[in-house]
Design a protein around this motif. Structure first.
Motif, PDB file in Angstrom:
ATOM      1  N   ASP A 339      64.771  -1.914  65.726  1.00  0.00           N
ATOM      2  CA  ASP A 339      65.308  -2.974  64.878  1.00  0.00           C
ATOM      3  C   ASP A 339      66.831  -3.002  64.977  1.00  0.00           C
ATOM      4  O   ASP A 339      67.496  -1.993  64.784  1.00  0.00           O
ATOM      5  N   LYS A 340      67.396  -4.183  65.267  1.00  0.00           N
ATOM      6  CA  LYS A 340      68.838  -4.322  65.410  1.00  0.00           C
ATOM      7  C   LYS A 340      69.479  -4.998  64.194  1.00  0.00           C
ATOM      8  O   LYS A 340      70.654  -5.344  64.227  1.00  0.00           O
ATOM      9  N   SER A 341      68.711  -5.204  63.141  1.00  0.00           N
ATOM     10  CA  SER A 341      69.307  -5.821  61.957  1.00  0.00           C
ATOM     11  C   SER A 341      70.258  -4.835  61.294  1.00  0.00           C
ATOM     12  O   SER A 341      70.036  -3.625  61.295  1.00  0.00           O
ATOM     13  N   VAL A 342      71.357  -5.358  60.741  1.00  0.00           N
ATOM     14  CA  VAL A 342      72.374  -4.489  60.143  1.00  0.00           C
ATOM     15  C   VAL A 342      72.242  -4.418  58.629  1.00  0.00           C
ATOM     16  O   VAL A 342      72.829  -3.535  57.990  1.00  0.00           O
ATOM     17  N   ALA A 343      71.488  -5.364  58.011  1.00  0.00           N
ATOM     18  CA  ALA A 343      71.345  -5.354  56.558  1.00  0.00           C
ATOM     19  C   ALA A 343      69.956  -5.866  56.199  1.00  0.00           C
ATOM     20  O   ALA A 343      69.331  -6.615  56.954  1.00  0.00           O
ATOM     21  N   THR A 344      69.447  -5.439  55.067  1.00  0.00           N
ATOM     22  CA  THR A 344      68.147  -5.871  54.573  1.00  0.00           C
ATOM     23  C   THR A 344      68.242  -6.123  53.077  1.00  0.00           C
ATOM     24  O   THR A 344      69.184  -5.644  52.411  1.00  0.00           O
ATOM     25  N   VAL A 345      67.306  -6.873  52.538  1.00  0.00           N
ATOM     26  CA  VAL A 345      67.308  -7.191  51.118  1.00  0.00           C
ATOM     27  C   VAL A 345      66.003  -6.737  50.491  1.00  0.00           C
ATOM     28  O   VAL A 345      64.925  -6.921  51.038  1.00  0.00           O
ATOM     29  N   THR A 346      66.123  -6.092  49.332  1.00  0.00           N
ATOM     30  CA  THR A 346      64.972  -5.640  48.557  1.00  0.00           C
ATOM     31  C   THR A 346      65.175  -6.053  47.106  1.00  0.00           C
ATOM     32  O   THR A 346      66.164  -5.657  46.479  1.00  0.00           O
ATOM     33  N   ASN A 347      64.240  -6.880  46.591  1.00  0.00           N
ATOM     34  CA  ASN A 347      64.349  -7.378  45.215  1.00  0.00           C
ATOM     35  C   ASN A 347      65.701  -8.046  44.957  1.00  0.00           C
ATOM     36  O   ASN A 347      66.314  -7.881  43.899  1.00  0.00           O
ATOM     37  N   GLY A 348      66.199  -8.769  45.962  1.00  0.00           N
ATOM     38  CA  GLY A 348      67.439  -9.513  45.786  1.00  0.00           C
ATOM     39  C   GLY A 348      68.698  -8.706  46.003  1.00  0.00           C
ATOM     40  O   GLY A 348      69.811  -9.244  45.902  1.00  0.00           O
ATOM     41  N   TRP A 350      71.034  -6.540  48.560  1.00  0.00           N
ATOM     42  CA  TRP A 350      71.286  -6.276  49.967  1.00  0.00           C
ATOM     43  C   TRP A 350      71.810  -4.856  50.172  1.00  0.00           C
ATOM     44  O   TRP A 350      72.555  -4.321  49.345  1.00  0.00           O
ATOM     45  N   SER A 351      71.365  -4.265  51.295  1.00  0.00           N
ATOM     46  CA  SER A 351      71.851  -2.929  51.650  1.00  0.00           C
ATOM     47  C   SER A 351      71.876  -2.820  53.169  1.00  0.00           C
ATOM     48  O   SER A 351      71.208  -3.575  53.876  1.00  0.00           O
ATOM     49  N   LEU A 352      72.670  -1.881  53.657  1.00  0.00           N
ATOM     50  CA  LEU A 352      72.781  -1.676  55.094  1.00  0.00           C
ATOM     51  C   LEU A 352      71.582  -0.897  55.619  1.00  0.00           C
ATOM     52  O   LEU A 352      71.056   0.003  54.958  1.00  0.00           O
ATOM     53  N   THR A 353      71.139  -1.272  56.837  1.00  0.00           N
ATOM     54  CA  THR A 353      70.119  -0.480  57.508  1.00  0.00           C
ATOM     55  C   THR A 353      70.780   0.726  58.151  1.00  0.00           C
ATOM     56  O   THR A 353      72.018   0.828  58.224  1.00  0.00           O
ATOM     57  N   GLU A 354      69.965   1.663  58.636  1.00  0.00           N
ATOM     58  CA  GLU A 354      70.518   2.823  59.338  1.00  0.00           C
ATOM     59  C   GLU A 354      71.302   2.373  60.575  1.00  0.00           C
ATOM     60  O   GLU A 354      72.342   2.937  60.905  1.00  0.00           O
ATOM     61  N   TYR A 355      70.772   1.345  61.237  1.00  0.00           N
ATOM     62  CA  TYR A 355      71.491   0.822  62.401  1.00  0.00           C
ATOM     63  C   TYR A 355      72.835   0.230  61.981  1.00  0.00           C
ATOM     64  O   TYR A 355      73.854   0.420  62.668  1.00  0.00           O
ATOM     65  N   GLY A 356      72.849  -0.478  60.843  1.00  0.00           N
ATOM     66  CA  GLY A 356      74.096  -1.068  60.354  1.00  0.00           C
ATOM     67  C   GLY A 356      75.126  -0.015  60.013  1.00  0.00           C
ATOM     68  O   GLY A 356      76.316  -0.156  60.328  1.00  0.00           O
ATOM     69  N   LYS A 357      74.648   1.046  59.370  1.00  0.00           N
ATOM     70  CA  LYS A 357      75.563   2.135  59.021  1.00  0.00           C
ATOM     71  C   LYS A 357      76.117   2.793  60.291  1.00  0.00           C
ATOM     72  O   LYS A 357      77.324   3.065  60.399  1.00  0.00           O
ATOM     73  N   ALA A 358      75.201   3.064  61.246  1.00  0.00           N
ATOM     74  CA  ALA A 358      75.630   3.730  62.475  1.00  0.00           C
ATOM     75  C   ALA A 358      76.591   2.852  63.274  1.00  0.00           C
ATOM     76  O   ALA A 358      77.431   3.372  64.020  1.00  0.00           O
TER      77      ALA A 358
END
Length: 429
Positions: A339-348, A350-358
């Motif tokens: 997965d190359k997404s840098v951010a994801t949303v849960t219950n509205g 947003w947070s960074l994915t591990e890939y986004g952080k790295a």
């Protein structure tokens, strides 16, 4: 093959003598009952030999070609009762006497019709066959007489007392909450009404028919299934390919329906049957049980008169859990790329994915802006606010923003089988 009840009418009984120890001294079985017992034995042998083509000689041109020979046929017996019945059968087929088999049960008539063992003359078998046709005609008339009640049942159970106009596809964001049965066309409604009448007469739980109508209605709403994305194209949380199929018993029934002869004449839409009996769609959608669907396909076809009555297994309607009728298979040889997404949303949120952080991305907690400070001045990513964050500048929108924005809903929607599955789980018959 079960031997039918062979208790003869009182006028055909032979007097029974009972000895002092309680055993029969003479037989109380009538000549007809004895003949039927012998015919039942031969019928069992035919089933074992898979030879069921036994009516050619008594119908259509096969019968008429040798009519004079059939009229002259006399049973090989001296029994006056058997001789008299054979003469009466010949008189009946020539229009000058009554049918000697009138009033016999359907299963007894079938034994006579199919028996080629010589116990019955051709004209007797023909008379029995004509009585079967009479019973079928009566059943059709009876079915027509209760069709109005079936319509009333359909309107009451599907439309809460008032039948609406036929709603038109395609499925859109605005009609997804509408009653799926509104989309049933005229032919659908006619056969569903007859199903309700038939199920009620047979003592079956009407929720079986209701469930089938809901699934058929949703198929119509989604432009005869063309808007529905097949369910067997997904992946699990670890990225492995996941597929679903019917369990073995239901897969066999599905194959039997699709490859049987009844599908060619059934009143249930063939396109719907081929759609719902394919694992891509049917494995996600409990239609009240494929066994009930098979009975409806057969009953409302040209073979309907030959179908057995509905059994007690349909007297109750039981909700079936997804896991109880679908088989899940995880294929670990097929996996999504990382997965190359840098951010994801849960219950509205947003947070960074591990890939986004790295990759060095950060989200400003005050403004909600997504940025990567490690970029050089020439490569620096423009700072954009994530949807729902307290951003003050919305002039710049990333692709991520656009995909997440749901304010402008499309007029037409693609549907996954899971949507319908959730709806059916909430359905209360």
């Amino acid at each position: 093959m079960a031997i039918p009840s062979l208790v003869p009418p009182d006028k055909e009984r032979v007097d029974t003598a009972i000895s002092m120890d309680g055993y029969l001294a003479t037989s109380s079985i009538s000549p007809l009952a004895r003949q039927l017992n012998e015919a039942a034995t031969r019928a069992e042998m035919r089933v074992d030999q898979k030879n069921t083509n036994t009516v050619d000689s008594i119908i259509d041109t096969h019968y008429l070609t040798n009519k004079a020979q059939h009229d002259a046929q006399i049973p090989n017996t001296t029994n006056p009762e058997l001789l008299a019945r054979a003469r009466q059968a010949t008189g009946f087929v020539n229009g000058v006497d009554s049918n000697p088999f009138k009033g016999l049960a359907r299963d007894q008539l079938d034994l006579i019709v199919h028996d080629e063992g010589g116990s019955f003359t051709i004209n007797e078998r023909r008379a029995a066959w004509e009585e079967v046709q009479s019973i079928r005609s009566t059943a059709v008339s009876s079915q027509k007489s209760i069709s109005v009640n079936g319509r009333d049942l359909m309107i009451s159970r599907l439309f809460h007392g008032s039948e609406p106009a036929i709603a038109q596809p395609p499925a859109t964001f605005y009609n997804m909450a509408q009653n799926p049965c509104d989309f049933l066309n005229s032919d659908d409604r006619n056969v569903i009404a007859d199903m309700f009448a038939y199920a009620q007469a047979e003592g079956a739980n009407l929720a079986h028919v209701t469930q089938l109508a809901v699934v058929l209605g949703d198929y119509r709403r989604s432009s005869d299934g063309s808007q529905t994305v097949g369910g067997n194209n997904g992946y699990d949380a670890d990225g492995y390919r996941v597929t679903f199929d019917f369990k073995k018993e239901e897969a066999q029934i599905a194959s039997r329906i699709l490859n049987g002869s009844a599908i060619n004449s059934t009143r249930i839409d063939q396109g719907f049957l081929r759609y719902i009996l394919h694992p891509d769609h049917g494995a996600f959608t409990n239609i009240g049980g494929i066994p009930f669907l098979e009975r409806m396909v057969n009953k409302f076809s040209n073979e309907g008169d030959d179908q057995p009555p509905l059994g007690s297994e349909f007297a109750a309607f039981k909700k079936i859990n997804f896991e109880d009728y679908a088989v899940r298979t995880t294929n670990k040889a097929i996996r999504l790329p990382p997965d190359k997404s840098v951010a994801t949303v849960t219950n509205g949120v947003w947070s960074l994915t591990e890939y986004g952080k790295a990759s060095g991305y950060v989200i400003d907690s005050a403004t909600g802006k997504l940025s990567r400070p490690s970029d050089s001045p020439d490569e620096k990513t423009p700072q954009h606010s994530l949807p729902g964050a307290p951003a003050t500048d919305a002039a710049h929108r990333t692709i991520l923003d656009a995909l997440a924005d749901t304010r402008d809903q499309p007029a037409q929607r693609w549907i996954w089988p899971g949507h319908l599955f959730k709806m059916l789980r909430a359905f209360k018959p």
